[in-house]
Scaffold this active site. Structure first.
Site, PDB file in Angstrom:
ATOM      1  N   ASP A 127       0.581  -1.125   0.208  1.00  0.00           N
ATOM      2  CA  ASP A 127       0.174  -0.391   0.039  1.00  0.00           C
ATOM      3  C   ASP A 127       0.578   0.951   0.225  1.00  0.00           C
ATOM      4  O   ASP A 127       2.157   0.970  -0.191  1.00  0.00           O
ATOM      5  CB  ASP A 127      -0.854   0.212   1.374  1.00  0.00           C
ATOM      6  CG  ASP A 127      -1.622   1.429   1.454  1.00  0.00           C
ATOM      7  OD1 ASP A 127      -2.251   1.641   0.796  1.00  0.00           O
ATOM      8  OD2 ASP A 127      -1.720   1.616   2.242  1.00  0.00           O
TER       9      ASP A 127
ATOM     10  N   ASP B 129      -1.617  -0.707   5.566  1.00  0.00           N
ATOM     11  CA  ASP B 129      -2.042   0.099   7.297  1.00  0.00           C
ATOM     12  C   ASP B 129      -2.932   0.549   7.063  1.00  0.00           C
ATOM     13  O   ASP B 129      -4.131   0.023   8.839  1.00  0.00           O
ATOM     14  CB  ASP B 129      -1.301   1.286   7.646  1.00  0.00           C
ATOM     15  CG  ASP B 129      -1.590   2.360   6.561  1.00  0.00           C
ATOM     16  OD1 ASP B 129      -2.082   2.046   5.393  1.00  0.00           O
ATOM     17  OD2 ASP B 129      -2.218   3.516   7.042  1.00  0.00           O
TER      18      ASP B 129
ATOM     19  N   ASP C  61      -6.819  -1.721   3.080  1.00  0.00           N
ATOM     20  CA  ASP C  61      -5.675  -2.984   2.794  1.00  0.00           C
ATOM     21  C   ASP C  61      -6.546  -4.650   3.378  1.00  0.00           C
ATOM     22  O   ASP C  61      -5.018  -5.459   2.895  1.00  0.00           O
ATOM     23  CB  ASP C  61      -4.763  -2.763   3.249  1.00  0.00           C
ATOM     24  CG  ASP C  61      -3.911  -1.361   2.731  1.00  0.00           C
ATOM     25  OD1 ASP C  61      -4.261  -0.870   1.332  1.00  0.00           O
ATOM     26  OD2 ASP C  61      -3.958  -0.623   3.898  1.00  0.00           O
TER      27      ASP C  61
END
Lengths: 349, 1237
Positions: free
Chosen positions: B429, B894, B898
């Protein structure tokens, strides 16, 4: 899982000031163990070590082999296979019939002593193709009954040799029932050689496993006769043939101690053996052998130990030489980077 | 007072054309809604402010309690047990345990049942603890408080879980929405509010939501007293970007769009408060619908281990069959012959010659238990224990403890430790993972002069590396020929050239630029300056700019910065709030340069400016005439202001190509220099923006504003066009001022970490919800991208709203073109490729038959960047890539967006950094920061992988070697199932005598030290290629075990049998032979582990040698204390006193270990493994100091050829420089020869 985890979620929920002391507690404590920094020795298998190890092994093993071989050579062993010879020639096509009949089974054997034999000379019988280690056989005994006078009825593992009409069999079970019953008598120059049948079993067995006040009962009284009978007035702890027999052998070929001759035998002495060939090994074509042997510190005649030691030691010596040659002819410098995978095969990585 | 004023501000009027365009959307969705509502799938009815109506059917919807737990109190035992017995091995052990309760038992019951209970118990406790944590987390979320309307206009605090559909809630600034809400009104008069949807889709910029006109009046608590309305809308679904529904208020129907829907897990920003009515609650919310249950994951090694177990099981079934058949045949043939067995009685089913088939079958079942040593349950126990200890080691690693946040790495599941050593791809990410979601002002170029440092790190590193090369050259070619010496000089010359040039560029800055360039991140760490401002240049700082010659333009530049934005001053750390963090960075920078924007009213902006003449601060008010807003197609933003002198200015900022198109001929003076700076900035991964302005004559403005007003007043589809052309009229003939560069601040150590990971052969893909430009910028900043890479952009064209089919066609053509490129490249020299995909194209690629083609293209690229991807897409691309490539994939992120990706990947890693626990909760490992990934993978992953592999192999070895002796013995007992060893020996084998050293091996072994792991990331490939646990190795070890078992069985038997054991004349019997063989086995397997251990700590020494000693201790105790046992006095009196017993042990051990030792010696001399050579190098290094040249050279060489990462960039730069040097040299030689002629 660990105590730190719940506190972290609590810390997240809690107010700002309560997080401060907790923060520190989350810090892992330093120890060489948890940081995986314990001092360690990291041996590297260098050529020196390889050759050294092989040499060391061969240097230790070869002398041991030699000594063992000598010890084994010192042992004098007379082996006499008699199961066929002791059947009258006419009856040899029905050996089982003969052995099961009531004919006289006495048989004379002559042994020649090849070397001087120092006393004690151990007398063994050796059976072959006899599965004393068969599970059914091994289990068929009652240790309780053998030890305790009070456990007469404890015959549950002994089937089918457990009870007779007149009560439990002591000693029960297949092992005792099939007790070996050939007997040997020895004469030298027409002089009787005494066979001492005491102390042929392990002391621990006599003292702890076979009771002093347990006497045979109903033994060999059943419909089927097995092997030897026992004197009913001798306690089991003194029936040493039984005690020896009850220590089941590991393999189908085994020796058991019969007795000890406690006189020295001279070279070329002729020993006459009067044996009674009672035991039926004929139905399963088992061999029977009579063995007279002295012992050394290594035990009986046992060339295998010496040979095995010499073989392994020799092999190690040979390997030491091979590796020495390898290192001489095609040495690899220690830590030579050209052997690293990326140098050997630069494209493939 | 100030507060009130701010609220009066009408944001919708600030934006001359709103991004929401309510008119157009309403019209298009209304008929759709009318058509669909009431149909299946669109049947939900919500009575606003009447939540009591929802307490009974048919309007009873799910409560707002959200549960992510797998079990509850009642279901835990059955479900968890079921899970456990889905493992085939466990099922086998269960069967064995049940059978051990029957008379068929081969061993005593406790020894079979206890380990099973232990293993299952441990696993279930682990499950329970994990689920408990989930429950605690749920409770934390469910007990969050929110203000709910309790009637009579009163709002009371309620926890989230008690919220019901229809409730009206009041959410304050920076709070999360407790469920999916209908926005009724907000603190702004026009019902606007801003939400941050980072948790949902990962996008960082704020999104504006706006309530319906008709509910605007509900702007205070009391007004809800009599509020009644009905919502008819779609049923719960996971689609984040659609909503179909109507609001029926006062018998008027208003259609609703996503603009009125506030989703759970998003956050209210820049808005004091907002009122909303609950539409979907709890499990019905879109956020929850988007989440997936976490699947239980198993590592690759463990899956291979399963296959090994199957193999062993096969072997076991085979030898059991042999035993069964053998036993049956033996029984039949012995019926009469072996009279001493009395088989014909039929009293024992196991040996009944009349029922041979039944006997055989029972023997088979029994043999399966007897040979159970081939499949040791203790393997599972030991692995569980080792993994928990490994996880503990990972958790306690101080090097992965983040002092700043006070968080340590946490292995949340211990199942996947070894999988960390086999990762091949990382899907990462962006926001919060690579970046901190903070913008920092970094550089600017004013009138063709760049400020804030010029030299990039890459240049610096390249020149440094070149110098190293030169030195090495000199070193190796001491006294070499002239020509090489000259070329060396050339190197020097050139690098010297370069550095002076660089100094020249950055010079005059009093070293400020130099300092700034050194480390883009650490500067701000060391001298914690102003947040959002990481700029150091003495020429501009501290008002030094007023001494420069072009001070007029400078002032204009700063005014653009201070005026051309949508921000507002607030109290707080940064001091400003704006739609995007970039604007905040500009405002902060302007303030630092002396242009403090301090007030915004409806029509004016107040800036405190430094007067360049006097150097004194003065307040200046600018009347805001118009604001031409930024959007993705315009890519620019302008303000038109009138200053106190009545002059009208247009300030415009925007993307470079857009602005450059609109410059006047006279305004291009600095274009060339600016372009150069822009490309430098961009290569450094900075986000750039170009500033320009123009003066507008009063009459021109009058004319234009008429046109613009007309356009604004227009309705219908042509409105956009009119506005566009109106703004186009005024935004022209601009004068270029310069450019600014902001940095999307990377987290600490990210580029270095990525560099190392790339060298270790890991592929890194970036998946982000952010827009393409941002993603590409970050790609550059992390060195994932560089300029000589070929960027392949895969996207659908924006212009037309195409039909899906056409779009597919388009994608297809693009993919074919890329494939063509690859083929061409294969012929020529390979240049790196980067693939940039956007969400829409990705959707098409993944959900159609294009996916194969797309993935093959993606795999061919060195880097893949996916932008504007939704959480679902993240998950689905993870799954697709995993399936397609069969590689081990790690996903790191985080945020809640995700979660899908983290769950789908082979390993999910959550960043426990800023906020939100969802990612961490779903993850297998949580890290405080991205940079720890390096250590986690390259050191711990590698260690765990090597340890577990070694451990399993050794375990298989020891159990096969031991277990087979039982079979061999049975061959000699007429296949009767007799045990070779005493029951208790057998129990002790796996419990005490051989289990501890292997645990030590699994926890402590380091065949490569941590230092070496880091220095030679290439070693990581062994995990990726699975060299330590390949079938070759497994079968090799099994063969070794078979060899050992043969030696273990034949040698002692031949040595001890049949002659006398010692001087006392008695021959050895079964108990003696068993004990002696067992002794040899204990020695052999324990010495074997000593042979494979390469890192002996005192613990390993203690456990290995202790295990052997403890066997003797056990034997002497057992054989002297327990007179019932068959083994009574076996050791103390019988074999212990026999020299041949003691002679047997070294012989058997030497023979048993020899094959492996020879193999080891041969391998070491001909094909040493990398770790062997490196260890030797380490050793020789210690002996001969100063040999580090080799050391460094090998580090260099070990690096995999990679196109990604900082080093690769340096490499590319060096190549470039060398080429130039070559050219120079050629021309030099040419000129020399020419001059000679």
């Amino acid at each position: 899982m660990n105590s730190g985890t719940p506190s972290s979620s609590a810390a997240g929920a809690g107010s700002a000031d309560s997080t401060a002391p907790r923060r520190n507690s989350k810090r892992p404590k330093y120890s060489r163990f948890t940081q995986q920094e314990l001092p360690a020795c990291k041996p590297i298998l260098t050529p020196k070590w390889v050759i050294g190890t092989f040499l060391l092994v061969s240097v230790i093993f070869i002398p041991i082999g030699v000594v063992s071989l000598f010890a084994s050579r010192d042992v004098v062993e007379i082996v006499d296979r008699y199961e066929t010879d002791c059947i009258p020639e006419a009856l040899r096509n029905d050996k089982v019939g003969f052995i099961q009949s009531n004919q006289n089974k006495t048989c004379q054997r002559t042994l020649r002593v090849p070397k001087n034999m120092k006393q004690p000379i151990y007398v063994y019988y050796q059976l072959d193709n006899f599965y004393q280690n068969h599970r059914r056989y091994v289990k068929s005994r009652s240790d309780q009954q053998l030890r305790n006078n009070g456990s007469l009825q404890d015959t549950s593992p002994c089937k089918p040799e457990d009870n007779t009409a007149s009560g439990p069999i002591v000693p029960c079970g297949l092992i005792a029932w099939s007790l070996f019953n050939d007997t040997y008598g020895f004469t030298r120059n027409n002089q009787q050689l005494n066979v001492n049948k005491r102390d042929i079993s392990w002391k621990s067995d006599r003292e702890h496993k076979f009771g002093k006040n347990v006497f045979p009962r109903n033994f060999q009284n059943g419909t089927l006769k097995g092997g030897a009978t026992l004197k009913p007035d001798v306690p089991l702890s003194e029936q040493e043939d039984l005690i020896v027999w009850m220590r089941t052998a590991a393999l189908p070929t085994f020796r058991k101690l019969y007795g000890k001759i406690e006189v020295d035998l001279q070279r070329d002495d002729v020993i006459n053996v009067t044996l009674e060939n009672n035991y039926n090994t004929y139905s399963f074509s088992g061999k029977k052998k009579l063995v007279l042997s002295t012992t050394s510190w290594l035990g009986g005649k046992n060339d295998f130990v010496g040979i095995a030691y010499l073989t392994v030691g020799g092999l190690c010596f040979f390997l030491a030489l091979v590796f020495l040659l390898i290192y001489l002819i095609k040495p690899r410098q220690l830590g030579d980077p050209s052997y690293l995978s990326w140098n050997r095969n630069p494209s493939g990585h | 007072m100030k507060e009130k004023k701010k609220h009066k501000l009408k944001w919708s009027k600030l934006y001359t054309f709103s991004c929401l365009r309510p008119g157009a959307d309403d019209q298009s969705s209304a008929p759709v809604a009318d058509r669909l509502l009431g149909q299946p799938g669109f049947s939900r009815v919500v009575f606003c402010n009447e939540s009591r109506l929802h307490r009974s059917k048919p309007y009873k919807y799910s409560s707002n309690y959200v549960s992510t737990t797998k079990y509850n109190v009642a279901t835990f035992v059955p479900i968890a047990l079921f899970e456990q017995f889905r493992r085939v091995a466990n099922l086998y052990f269960l069967l064995a345990a049940i059978l051990s309760l029957t008379p068929l038992a081969a061993f005593n019951r406790v020894s079979v049942v206890a380990p099973l209970v232990f293993v299952i118990g441990i696993s279930m406790v682990k499950e329970a603890v994990e689920d408990w944590h989930r429950f605690l987390q749920d409770r934390k979320v469910n007990s969050r408080k929110v203000l709910v309307h309790a009637g009579e206009g009163l709002f009371v605090q309620k926890s989230w879980e008690n919220l019901g559909v229809g409730d009206v809630v009041k959410v304050s600034k920076n709070e999360y929405f407790p469920s999916d809400l209908l926005l009724l009104s907000s603190s702004y008069e026009d019902g606007l509010c801003y939400v941050e949807t980072m948790n949902l889709d990962g996008e960082t910029n704020l999104k504006a939501k706006r309530s319906l006109e008709s509910t605007l009046s509900l702007d205070e608590e009391a007004s809800f007293r009599d509020f009644r309305a009905t919502i008819r809308c779609e049923d719960p679904n996971p689609s984040l970007y659609t909503f179909v529904g109507n609001l029926i208020l006062n018998e008027e129907t208003h259609s609703l769009t996503t603009a009125q829907i506030l989703l759970r897990d998003s956050k209210l920003r820049n808005t004091e408060f907002a009122y909303g009515a609950v539409i979907f609650s709890g499990g019905d919310t879109k956020a929850v619908r988007n989440s997936t249950r976490s699947p239980s994951k198993r590592s690759r090694v463990e899956r291979t281990m399963d296959r090994v177990i199957y193999l062993l099981f096969g072997v076991m079934v085979f030898i059991s069959l042999v035993t069964a058949v053998g036993s049956a045949v033996f029984t039949m043939r012995s019926d009469v012959e072996r009279w001493y067995l009395r088989l014909h009685g039929g009293d024992d089913e196991l040996f009944d010659p009349d029922r041979a088939v039944l006997s055989g079958f029972l023997q088979f079942v029994k043999a399966l238990m007897l040979y159970g040593y081939l499949i040791p349950i203790s393997l599972y126990v030991s692995i569980e224990v080792v993994k928990v200890l490994q996880a503990m080691m990972i958790n306690n690693d101080l090097a992965m403890y983040d002092e700043a946040t006070g968080k340590a790495v946490e292995a949340r599941t211990s199942n996947l430790n070894e999988e960390l050593g086999q990762v091949e791809m990382i899907l990462s990410d962006k926001t919060g993972t690579l970046t901190c979601n903070q913008m920092e002002f970094r550089k600017c170029s004013i009138e063709g002069i760049s400020f804030g440092g010029e030299v990039t790190e890459v240049d610096l590193a390249a020149s440094r590396r070149m110098n190293i090369d030169v030195e090495r050259h000199r070193f190796s070619l001491d006294g070499a020929s002239d020509s090489t010496a000259r070329s060396v000089e050339m190197f020097d010359l050139f690098t010297a050239d370069g550095s002076t040039e660089k100094e020249g560029l950055s010079g005059g800055g009093g070293g400020g630029g130099g300092k700034g360039r050194d480390s883009r991140v650490s500067v701000s760490e060391k001298e914690r300056g102003v947040k959002g401002f990481n700029f150091r240049d003495g020429r501009l700082m501290d008002k030094m700019w007023i001494y420069r010659s072009n001070v007029g333009e400078m002032v204009m530049f700063f005014r653009v910065m201070a005026l051309c934005h949508t921000g507002i001053p607030v109290e707080g750390e940064a001091g400003y709030e704006a739609e995007s963090p970039e604007e905040v960075a500009f405002l902060v920078a302007a303030r630092e340069f002396g242009f403090r924007f301090c007030q915004r009213t409806q029509s004016a902006m107040v800036v405190e400016e430094v007067d360049p003449m006097s150097g004194v601060e003065v307040m200046r008010e600018y009347k805001l005439l118009n604001l031409l807003e930024f959007n993705s197609s315009r890519k620019r933003m302008s303000v038109i202001v009138r200053n106190e002198d009545g002059e009208i200015f247009l300030f415009c900022k925007g993307a470079d190509e857009v602005i450059f198109d609109r410059l006047s001929d006279g305004g291009r003076t600095y274009q060339q220099a600016t372009v150069m700076h822009l490309s430098n900035y961009a290569e450094d991964g900075l986000r750039t923006m170009v500033f320009s302005y123009r003066r507008v004559g009063a009459s021109e403005y009058e004319k234009w504003s008429g046109v613009f007003a007309k356009a604004k007043a227009a309705v219908g589809p042509e409105r956009d066009e009119l506005l566009e052309s109106a703004s186009d009229m005024i935004e022209r003939d601009l004068i270029l001022l310069g450019a600014v560069a902001v940095e999307d601040k990377l987290q600490r150590g990210v580029p270095e970490c990525i560099d190392k990971l790339a060298q270790a052969g890991l592929k890194i893909w970036l998946l982000t919800g952010d827009k393409k430009e941002t993603a590409v910028n970050i790609g550059f900043a992390c060195s994932l991208l560089r300029h000589d890479m070929e960027q392949l952009h895969l996207s659908t064209s924006n212009e037309v709203r195409m039909k899906a089919k056409d779009a597919k066609e388009e994608i297809m053509i693009q993919l074919q073109r890329f494939n063509q490129l690859f083929i061409e490249e294969d012929i020529g020299e390979k240049s790196p490729f980067a693939l940039v995909v956007d969400g829409k194209a990705l959707e098409l690629c993944l959900n159609t038959n294009l996916s194969e083609k797309f993935l093959s293209v993606a795999m061919n690229c060195d880097v893949v960047i996916c932008c504007r991807v939704s959480p679902k897409q993240k998950a689905s691309i993870t799954r697709r890539v995993k399936e397609y490539s069969g590689k081990t994939i790690l996903a790191i992120g985080d945020g809640a967006n995700d979660v899908g990706m983290i769950q789908e990947a082979d390993i999910g890693v959550g960043i426990s950094g800023m906020e939100g626990m969802q990612a961490v909760m779903a993850s297998d490992f949580s890290l405080p920061e991205f940079r720890f990934l390096e250590r986690l993978l390259i050191i711990h992953g590698q260690w765990c992988y090597r340890r577990i592999s070694k451990m399993i192999l050794y375990f298989v070895y020891k159990n096969v070697a031991f277990g087979l002796t039982l079979f061999y013995y049975n061959v000699f007992t007429g296949f009767s199932g007799q045990e070779f060893y005493d029951d208790w020996y057998m129990v002790m084998f796996n419990v005490l005598l051989t289990s501890l050293p292997v645990v030590a091996l699994g926890v402590l072994e380091q065949d490569v030290s941590s230092d070496v792991c880091i220095k030679f990331p290439a070693l990581y490939k062994h995990g990726q290629q699975n060299t330590c646990f390949s079938w070759k190795r497994i079968l090799g070890w099994i063969s070794n075990a078979i060899l050992t078992s043969l030696i273990l069985f034949t040698l002692p038997i031949s040595i001890l049998s049949p002659s006398a054991l010692d001087r006392r004349g008695s021959p050895a019997d079964a108990t003696h032979l068993g004990a002696a063989t067992y002794t040899c086995a204990i020695w052999a397997v324990n010495c074997q582990i000593a042979l494979i251990t390469s890192h002996f700590t005192w613990i390993s020494h203690f456990l290995t040698w202790g295990s052997i000693l403890s066997w003797y201790a056990f034997l002497s105790l057992y054989s002297s204390a327990y007179s019932d046992a068959a083994a009574y006095k076996v050791f103390t009196d019988q074999i212990g006193a026999a020299p041949v017993y003691w002679l047997a042990t070294p012989l058997v051990v030497a023979a048993a270990l020899m094959p492996y030792f020879v193999h080891l010696a041969v391998r070491r001399s001909f094909y040493p493994a990398d770790e062997d050579v490196i260890r030797e190098m380490e050793r020789t290094e210690r002996d001969a100091v100063g040999d580090s040249v080799v050391w460094e050279r090998e580090q260099e060489r070990s690096k995999r050829e990679t196109q990604v990462g900082y080093s690769a960039r340096v490499e590319a730069k060096i190549r470039h420089l060398k080429e130039q040097l070559q050219k120079k040299r050629k021309s030099f030689i040419l000129s020399v020869t020419n001059s000679r002629q």
